[in-house]
Design an enzyme around this catalytic site. Structure first.
Site, PDB file in Angstrom:
ATOM      1  N   SER A  63       0.803  -1.224   0.000  1.00 55.94           N
ATOM      2  CA  SER A  63       0.000   0.000   0.000  1.00 55.94           C
ATOM      3  C   SER A  63       0.834   1.271   0.000  1.00 55.94           C
ATOM      4  O   SER A  63       0.283   2.362   0.135  1.00 55.94           O
ATOM      5  CB  SER A  63      -0.949   0.010   1.208  1.00 55.94           C
ATOM      6  OG  SER A  63      -0.232   0.163   2.416  1.00 55.94           O
ATOM      7  N   ARG A  95       4.102  -4.860   8.347  1.00 60.84           N
ATOM      8  CA  ARG A  95       4.340  -5.682   7.165  1.00 60.84           C
ATOM      9  C   ARG A  95       5.613  -5.202   6.466  1.00 60.84           C
ATOM     10  O   ARG A  95       5.668  -4.105   5.945  1.00 60.84           O
ATOM     11  CB  ARG A  95       3.151  -5.640   6.208  1.00 60.84           C
ATOM     12  CG  ARG A  95       3.375  -6.527   4.978  1.00 60.84           C
ATOM     13  CD  ARG A  95       2.102  -6.913   4.257  1.00 60.84           C
ATOM     14  NE  ARG A  95       1.424  -5.809   3.620  1.00 60.84           N
ATOM     15  CZ  ARG A  95       0.404  -5.943   2.757  1.00 60.84           C
ATOM     16  NH1 ARG A  95      -0.041  -7.155   2.447  1.00 60.84           N
ATOM     17  NH2 ARG A  95      -0.182  -4.890   2.230  1.00 60.84           N
ATOM     18  N   GLU A 109      -0.507 -16.148   0.141  1.00 55.67           N
ATOM     19  CA  GLU A 109      -0.996 -15.474  -1.058  1.00 55.67           C
ATOM     20  C   GLU A 109      -0.262 -15.909  -2.323  1.00 55.67           C
ATOM     21  O   GLU A 109      -0.454 -15.336  -3.387  1.00 55.67           O
ATOM     22  CB  GLU A 109      -0.891 -13.956  -0.889  1.00 55.67           C
ATOM     23  CG  GLU A 109       0.503 -13.467  -0.573  1.00 55.67           C
ATOM     24  CD  GLU A 109       0.566 -11.995  -0.228  1.00 55.67           C
ATOM     25  OE1 GLU A 109      -0.464 -11.310  -0.330  1.00 55.67           O
ATOM     26  OE2 GLU A 109       1.662 -11.534   0.150  1.00 55.67           O
ATOM     27  N   ASP A 118      -3.764 -11.319  -4.641  1.00 56.24           N
ATOM     28  CA  ASP A 118      -2.413 -11.791  -4.928  1.00 56.24           C
ATOM     29  C   ASP A 118      -2.420 -13.286  -5.245  1.00 56.24           C
ATOM     30  O   ASP A 118      -1.698 -13.741  -6.140  1.00 56.24           O
ATOM     31  CB  ASP A 118      -1.477 -11.503  -3.752  1.00 56.24           C
ATOM     32  CG  ASP A 118      -0.625 -10.264  -3.982  1.00 56.24           C
ATOM     33  OD1 ASP A 118      -0.076 -10.126  -5.088  1.00 56.24           O
ATOM     34  OD2 ASP A 118      -0.512  -9.433  -3.073  1.00 56.24           O
ATOM     35  N   ASP A 165      -4.514  -1.582  -4.477  1.00 53.77           N
ATOM     36  CA  ASP A 165      -3.095  -1.613  -4.149  1.00 53.77           C
ATOM     37  C   ASP A 165      -2.408  -2.505  -5.174  1.00 53.77           C
ATOM     38  O   ASP A 165      -2.988  -2.855  -6.194  1.00 53.77           O
ATOM     39  CB  ASP A 165      -2.847  -2.063  -2.704  1.00 53.77           C
ATOM     40  CG  ASP A 165      -3.300  -3.492  -2.437  1.00 53.77           C
ATOM     41  OD1 ASP A 165      -3.660  -4.212  -3.396  1.00 53.77           O
ATOM     42  OD2 ASP A 165      -3.293  -3.905  -1.267  1.00 53.77           O
TER      43      ASP A 165
END
Length: 720
Positions: free
Chosen positions: A269, A333, A425, A453, A624
């Site tokens: 992001s 993250r 993901e 993702d 994103d």
């Protein structure tokens, strides 16, 4: 600055020396020596992991090309994946041994925010979203079924909000008889809540232990604190308040414990392409850790300073005082294994892997919470939570864990201080999820699913098999439901209950709260004890789902069901037919192209990594890099297999660029892509599609970073 076998940008070096190290308990020499060892010793191993990814992808591409004219045989395909090591042996059963996990992660089920760390205002709002106004969330959104009115306060809508809240309380904290709509007075007597009804009857709670505290005096409290499924609800009472004065009980609001945890994001992001960007991110993280980050905000002509909220003090039924955190517990993250950063060069002059840089510096910043003067602001158990995205399989998971072994040793932290959140993901991680958990079993504290993702990786990994179904049909594919269940099954079978989070993905439409209320309850019902939301308001509304669903009980039920199988996960979402009409193909291209362009133009030209982007129907969706990945990979797949041609795609891109220009016409900082279509943003969007098959795992980062770096350089040259 050359130091201990590294070349470090002056800006990053100054931040570490003058801001991050002081008060951390870490000596400068020890930090730089350990940082150098991390970059120079672990860097080649990181590179080898990426080479292994490419090797496996080449083998899978070759298998699909060799079998393209044959009926797809899942058994043969699975055997091939096992033979090349893409699917690894499952091994014996085990349970994770993670310890010292905060209750917000281990025990409390609730909403989870994800926020770009480079935006100080957003980050402050997110951590302050531990508590949210249910009255405001219902009044100011379409949650009641219709949009909020413009202009002054609408009393009729206010009454609907109050009625909704009273019905909600009847459901999740019922009285022994009667309804909250009948209450005319609240008081606390003998450690119990006493509700006086309009009939004159005095009743208590059906479960008296749901009263856990109050503010004010027992006979006339200013707040009543209830708890259900581990989450708190505060009934605020203020007869002098503009809302409370019209309420027979003086209730002015219902405050919900909402965003129990927040992911501060340095990855998908944000748009961080150099040392300048990275320092902004790290500095904001340090400010949140130390508690002194602020942001100046101007609304309606008034400027004020946003700060972190303070804790809340209550009186328990037995008369003793206690505090509840006013802040969401944060996780950080880091980036994955792929990208490098010019902020740090290794001894050979190569850019350092950004994930290694993040690991060292974010954990250094965390030392202020772990043992500094502001210790315990975030974690009360002495842990630091790092979410690792885009990991491919158990070996890469083990590598991430070893990185933090090294970081902990250098920084003098106890082993397993750093807890890992593993994002499920990527396809290779999904198929080997239990083995991935095993590889980090002493420090794993989070797994989740990420549809976008994961779908992007599904398209790229299996891209040579043929054209994929339209993107709009992806959510109905058999593999997706199996994937969502498989993730929960794996977490429960590996002992996550009471120790770690099992999460679900984002609600992408921040303006469609009525739809969210109707649909997102599916996440706690699926056994997820956290799920992502795009805003504090959405967190407040989503919190109501965790009151309605006992996630711990759901997990017990789910643990007894038959687990999903690898066979179900290997259903490739190939199109059973490709004779779509020209109108159907055009609609699919337009939807993908518009989403890519709307996101990329802000990323490249303005450095905005996540924003609400209007879709083709002008509905604002949170975009994103994950959303960009699936759209670009889908278009690249259809190009690869001749469903569309290059001229058709380019014509669509140019036409949709003009649509995006129109949608952004009111933004004074926006640079139109048309009518010449020669700008860096338009070029980047086209690169993502026309070079999509060549991108590692279909990731968008290499192209976006390169184009954003060009744009920043042009800005410097123009300013000069």
């Amino acid at each position: 600055m050359e130091i201990d076998g590294l070349t470090v940008s002056d800006e990053l070096h100054r931040f570490i020396e003058h801001e991050a190290l002081p008060g951390s308990g870490v000596e400068s020499d020890r930090f730089w020596q350990g940082f150098s060892a991390l970059i120079n010793d672990f860097g080649p191993r990181n590179r080898a992991l990426l080479e292994r990814r490419s090797e496996l992808q080449d083998q899978i591409d070759g298998w699909h090309r060799a079998h393209r004219d044959q009926p797809f045989d899942k058994g043969e395909y699975q055997a091939f994946l096992e033979e090349i090591g893409y699917i690894e042996p499952s091994g014996h059963e085990f349970s994770i041994t993670t310890s010292n996990v905060d209750p917000e992660i281990a025990e409390i089920a609730g909403p989870q925010l994800v926020v770009p760390i480079m935006n100080a205002r957003f980050a402050l709002n997110a951590l302050n979203a531990r508590w949210g106004s249910l009255y405001d969330a219902l009044y100011g959104t379409d949650a009641l079924g219709d949009p909020p009115p413009s202009g002054p306060y609408d009393p009729s809508r206010g009454r609907r909000v109050v009625a909704w809240c009273r019905n909600f309380l009847d459901e999740v904290a019922p009285m022994s008889s009667g309804s909250y709509s009948e209450v005319v007075r609240y008081r606390v007597a003998n450690g119990r809540l006493v509700c006086r009804l309009s009939s004159g009857q005095a009743v208590g709670l059906a479960r008296p232990d749901q009263l856990v505290g109050y503010q004010g005096v027992p006979d006339n409290p200013s707040a009543v604190l209830l708890r259900n499924h581990g989450l708190h609800i505060a009934i605020q009472i203020d007869p002098g308040h503009p809302i409370g004065k019209d309420d027979p009980t003086g209730v002015s609001d219902i405050r919900m414990e909402a965003a129990v945890s927040t992911i501060l994001d340095l990855e998908d992001s944000i748009a961080a392409v150099d040392a300048e960007d990275k320092v902004v991110a790290y500095r904001n993280l340090l400010g949140l850790t130390q508690g002194d980050l602020t942001a100046e905000i101007t609304k309606n002509g008034t400027t004020f300073t946003r700060r972190l909220a303070s804790d809340k003090t209550y009186i328990s039924p037995d008369g003793s005082e206690f505090e509840l955190s006013g802040l969401s517990l944060f996780l950080v993250r880091n980036v994955g294994h792929l990208m490098t950063t010019p902020a740090v060069l290794d001894r050979a002059g190569n850019q350092a892997y950004e994930g290694l840089v993040d690991a060292m510096i974010t954990t250094l910043v965390a030392c202020h919470d772990l043992r500094g003067s502001t210790a315990g602001r975030n974690s009360t158990t002495g842990s630091f939570y790092v979410v690792k995205p885009k990991i491919h399989g158990p070996v890469e998971t083990a590598f991430a864990s070893e990185v933090f072994d090294h970081v902990e040793e250098v920084l003098g932290l106890p082993i397993n201080t750093v807890k890992i959140g593993l994002m499920d993901e990527e396809r290779r991680t999904t198929l080997n999820l239990r083995q991935c958990i095993r590889a980090a079993r002493s420090r794993i504290a989070f797994i989740n699913t990420g549809f976008l993702d994961r779908t992007g990786d599904e398209i790229r990994t299996s891209g040579e098999a043929g054209p994929m179904v339209p993107k709009t049909r992806m959510k109905s594919q058999p593999w997706l439901e199996a994937y969502e269940d498989w993730n929960v099954d794996a977490g429960l079978s590996c002992g996550f209950r009471g120790k770690a989070q099992i999460g679900k993905g984002m609600w992408a439409a921040p303006d469609l709260m009525a739809d969210m209320l109707a649909e997102k309850i599916g996440h706690p019902l699926a056994g997820a004890n956290c799920a992502w939301v795009p805003s504090p308001t959405a967190a407040t509304l989503h919190a109501t789902h965790y009151h309605r669903v006992d996630v711990a009980a759901r997990q017990e039920e789910i643990a007894k069901r038959p687990a999903r199988t690898l066979d179900e996960l290997l259903d490739i979402p190939l199109a059973p037919r490709t004779d779509w009409t020209p109108e159907e193909i055009a609609a699919e291209l337009q939807n993908n192209a518009q989403g890519i362009l709307g996101y990329v133009v802000r990323w490249v030209d303005q450095g905005i990594g996540c924003s609400k982007v209007p879709d083709i129907n002008d509905v604002g969706l949170m975009e994103d890099r994950a959303t960009c990945r699936i759209s670009s990979q889908h278009m690249a797949n259809w190009l690869r297999h001749g469903v569309v041609d290059q001229d058709q795609v380019m014509e669509t891109m140019k036409r949709m660029a003009l649509v995006v220009d129109r949608q952004n016409a009111a933004d004074p900082n926006y640079r139109p892509m048309g009518p010449d279509f020669e700008g860096l943003a338009f070029q980047a969007a086209c690169d993502l599609v026309f070079q999509g098959v060549e991108q590692p795992s279909g990731y968008t980062e290499p192209i976006l970073h390169a184009r954003r770096s060009e744009a920043k350089q042009m800005e410097v040259e123009d300013a000069g």
